[in-house]
Write a protein that holds these residues in place. Structure first.
Motif, PDB file in Angstrom:
ATOM      1  N   ASP A   1      55.347  34.017  27.932  1.00 29.18           N
ATOM      2  CA  ASP A   1      54.237  34.941  27.676  1.00 29.18           C
ATOM      3  C   ASP A   1      53.303  35.011  28.884  1.00 29.18           C
ATOM      4  O   ASP A   1      52.846  36.097  29.265  1.00 29.18           O
ATOM      5  CB  ASP A   1      53.456  34.490  26.438  1.00 29.18           C
ATOM      6  N   TRP A   2      52.982  33.854  29.456  1.00 27.91           N
ATOM      7  CA  TRP A   2      52.072  33.819  30.606  1.00 27.91           C
ATOM      8  C   TRP A   2      52.685  34.558  31.799  1.00 27.91           C
ATOM      9  O   TRP A   2      52.014  35.356  32.461  1.00 27.91           O
ATOM     10  CB  TRP A   2      51.768  32.370  30.974  1.00 27.91           C
ATOM     11  N   ILE A   3      53.953  34.287  32.081  1.00 27.09           N
ATOM     12  CA  ILE A   3      54.625  34.916  33.219  1.00 27.09           C
ATOM     13  C   ILE A   3      54.698  36.427  33.038  1.00 27.09           C
ATOM     14  O   ILE A   3      54.458  37.193  33.983  1.00 27.09           O
ATOM     15  CB  ILE A   3      56.023  34.302  33.412  1.00 27.09           C
ATOM     16  N   ALA A   4      55.013  36.871  31.830  1.00 29.54           N
ATOM     17  CA  ALA A   4      55.079  38.306  31.566  1.00 29.54           C
ATOM     18  C   ALA A   4      53.720  38.961  31.785  1.00 29.54           C
ATOM     19  O   ALA A   4      53.623  40.048  32.366  1.00 29.54           O
ATOM     20  CB  ALA A   4      55.582  38.559  30.150  1.00 29.54           C
ATOM     21  N   ALA A   5      52.660  38.300  31.327  1.00 23.95           N
ATOM     22  CA  ALA A   5      51.317  38.845  31.511  1.00 23.95           C
ATOM     23  C   ALA A   5      50.935  38.866  32.989  1.00 23.95           C
ATOM     24  O   ALA A   5      50.274  39.813  33.457  1.00 23.95           O
ATOM     25  CB  ALA A   5      50.306  38.025  30.711  1.00 23.95           C
ATOM     26  N   ALA A   6      51.346  37.848  33.733  1.00 20.91           N
ATOM     27  CA  ALA A   6      51.064  37.813  35.171  1.00 20.91           C
ATOM     28  C   ALA A   6      51.724  38.987  35.881  1.00 20.91           C
ATOM     29  O   ALA A   6      51.147  39.581  36.804  1.00 20.91           O
ATOM     30  CB  ALA A   6      51.537  36.493  35.764  1.00 20.91           C
TER      31      ALA A   6
ATOM     32  N   VAL B   1      37.829  31.160  28.848  1.00 26.38           N
ATOM     33  CA  VAL B   1      37.684  32.031  30.007  1.00 26.38           C
ATOM     34  C   VAL B   1      38.637  31.535  31.092  1.00 26.38           C
ATOM     35  O   VAL B   1      38.590  30.364  31.492  1.00 26.38           O
ATOM     36  CB  VAL B   1      36.239  32.028  30.530  1.00 26.38           C
ATOM     37  N   ILE B   2      39.500  32.425  31.559  1.00 25.66           N
ATOM     38  CA  ILE B   2      40.503  32.060  32.561  1.00 25.66           C
ATOM     39  C   ILE B   2      40.487  33.068  33.701  1.00 25.66           C
ATOM     40  O   ILE B   2      39.927  34.154  33.590  1.00 25.66           O
ATOM     41  CB  ILE B   2      41.927  31.994  31.949  1.00 25.66           C
ATOM     42  N   GLY B   3      41.148  32.695  34.795  1.00 23.73           N
ATOM     43  CA  GLY B   3      41.302  33.586  35.939  1.00 23.73           C
ATOM     44  C   GLY B   3      42.641  34.294  35.894  1.00 23.73           C
ATOM     45  O   GLY B   3      43.385  34.225  34.905  1.00 23.73           O
ATOM     46  N   ASN B   4      42.968  34.951  36.998  1.00 25.53           N
ATOM     47  CA  ASN B   4      44.210  35.719  37.091  1.00 25.53           C
ATOM     48  C   ASN B   4      45.412  34.853  36.749  1.00 25.53           C
ATOM     49  O   ASN B   4      45.582  33.760  37.286  1.00 25.53           O
ATOM     50  CB  ASN B   4      44.395  36.243  38.518  1.00 25.53           C
ATOM     51  N   LYS B   5      46.284  35.380  35.902  1.00 22.46           N
ATOM     52  CA  LYS B   5      47.448  34.604  35.488  1.00 22.46           C
ATOM     53  C   LYS B   5      48.472  34.451  36.612  1.00 22.46           C
ATOM     54  O   LYS B   5      49.254  33.506  36.601  1.00 22.46           O
ATOM     55  CB  LYS B   5      48.078  35.236  34.254  1.00 22.46           C
ATOM     56  N   ALA B   6      48.458  35.356  37.561  1.00 16.40           N
ATOM     57  CA  ALA B   6      49.396  35.238  38.669  1.00 16.40           C
ATOM     58  C   ALA B   6      49.054  34.076  39.590  1.00 16.40           C
ATOM     59  O   ALA B   6      49.951  33.468  40.189  1.00 16.40           O
ATOM     60  CB  ALA B   6      49.437  36.535  39.473  1.00 16.40           C
ATOM     61  N   TYR B   7      47.775  33.754  39.711  1.00 17.03           N
ATOM     62  CA  TYR B   7      47.333  32.828  40.750  1.00 17.03           C
ATOM     63  C   TYR B   7      46.653  31.547  40.251  1.00 17.03           C
ATOM     64  O   TYR B   7      46.588  30.572  41.003  1.00 17.03           O
ATOM     65  CB  TYR B   7      46.322  33.521  41.668  1.00 17.03           C
ATOM     66  N   SER B   8      46.081  31.551  39.070  1.00 21.82           N
ATOM     67  CA  SER B   8      45.182  30.467  38.670  1.00 21.82           C
ATOM     68  C   SER B   8      45.935  29.344  37.963  1.00 21.82           C
ATOM     69  O   SER B   8      46.181  29.399  36.753  1.00 21.82           O
ATOM     70  CB  SER B   8      44.067  30.997  37.763  1.00 21.82           C
ATOM     71  N   SER B   9      46.260  28.304  38.715  1.00 17.63           N
ATOM     72  CA  SER B   9      47.027  27.190  38.158  1.00 17.63           C
ATOM     73  C   SER B   9      46.228  26.419  37.119  1.00 17.63           C
ATOM     74  O   SER B   9      46.766  26.000  36.080  1.00 17.63           O
ATOM     75  CB  SER B   9      47.480  26.257  39.278  1.00 17.63           C
TER      76      SER B   9
END
Length: 220
Positions: free
Chosen positions: A200-205, A4-12
């Motif tokens: 992949d993470w950046i694209a999803a963000a 379970v994770i938070g928003n990919k744009a913000y959650s370090s």
């Protein structure tokens, strides 16, 4: 496993936990929950979040729950072999562990003043003294790791591992806030950002629709 994770744009911290599971090579289900939305307080009080006190990332492995990114790294290293995450050389491994722990417990000023926002670019402004001290310390650690142990590849200890996982969000912060860095650090950052999982993470963000205004550029 279920992460379970938070928003990919913000959650370090979510990025660290996600990279750890990717590094393990084990299959997992990814569940993203929007941070601080209208349902956030209700959601984080539910049973799934209870073990972590409502924080992400949170890894469910069968009936076992592991939270906190560094704990997730260690849990997965026990499952798949510590060499997936840590250098083989004793001295290198000792430094890698220390760097990961320092990232986990320190750099409060950098975290406070330079929140992660992968989608944004802020104009550079000279950082406050405590932030500048954090930046210098990060660069010192990167320089020592690369000089002593980085000959086997482009990452801190040659191959991509736990130390890189822990510092990956710092790389994105340096980009977001356009922090000037020396050449060796720029090369390391390029290697991290070019890694397929980071791509992949950046694209999803970039595709996320959620916006948290307090982490966005403010009008002049």
């Amino acid at each position: 496993m279920r992460l379970v994770i938070g928003n990919k744009a913000y959650s370090s911290w979510s990025l660290r936990g996600w990279l750890a599971v990717k590094q393990s090579g084990l299959p997992f289900e990814e569940v993203t929950v929007p941070l601080y939305d209208a349902e956030w307080d209700k959601r984080r009080g539910g049973g799934e979040f209870a073990p972590s006190g409502g924080k992400v990332p949170l890894l469910w492995d069968g009936d076992t729950v592991v939270w906190d990114s560094l704990a997730i790294i260690e849990w997965l290293a026990d499952k798949v072999g510590r060499d997936h995450f840590w250098p083989e050389d004793d001295a290198a491994r000792g430094m890698a562990r220390s760097m990961a722990a320092e990232m986990h417990s320190s750099f409060a000023a950098l975290r406070r003043e330079c929140s992660m926002n992968i989608r944004a670019r802020f104009p550079f402004k000279p950082p406050a003294t405590d932030v500048a001290q954090d930046i210098v310390r990060v660069l010192q650690l990167w320089a020592e790791a690369r000089a002593r142990w980085g000959s086997g590849g482009p990452f801190l200890f040659g191959a991509f591992g736990a130390a890189d996982i822990m510092y990956a969000p710092v790389v994105t912060r340096f980009v977001t806030y356009q922090i000037p860095v020396p050449g060796f650090a720029a090369a390391y950052m390029e290697a991290v950002l070019a890694h397929r999982w980071m791509q992949d993470w950046i694209a999803a963000a970039q595709e996320e629709e959620w916006v948290i205004e307090r982490y966005e550029p403010q009008p002049a």
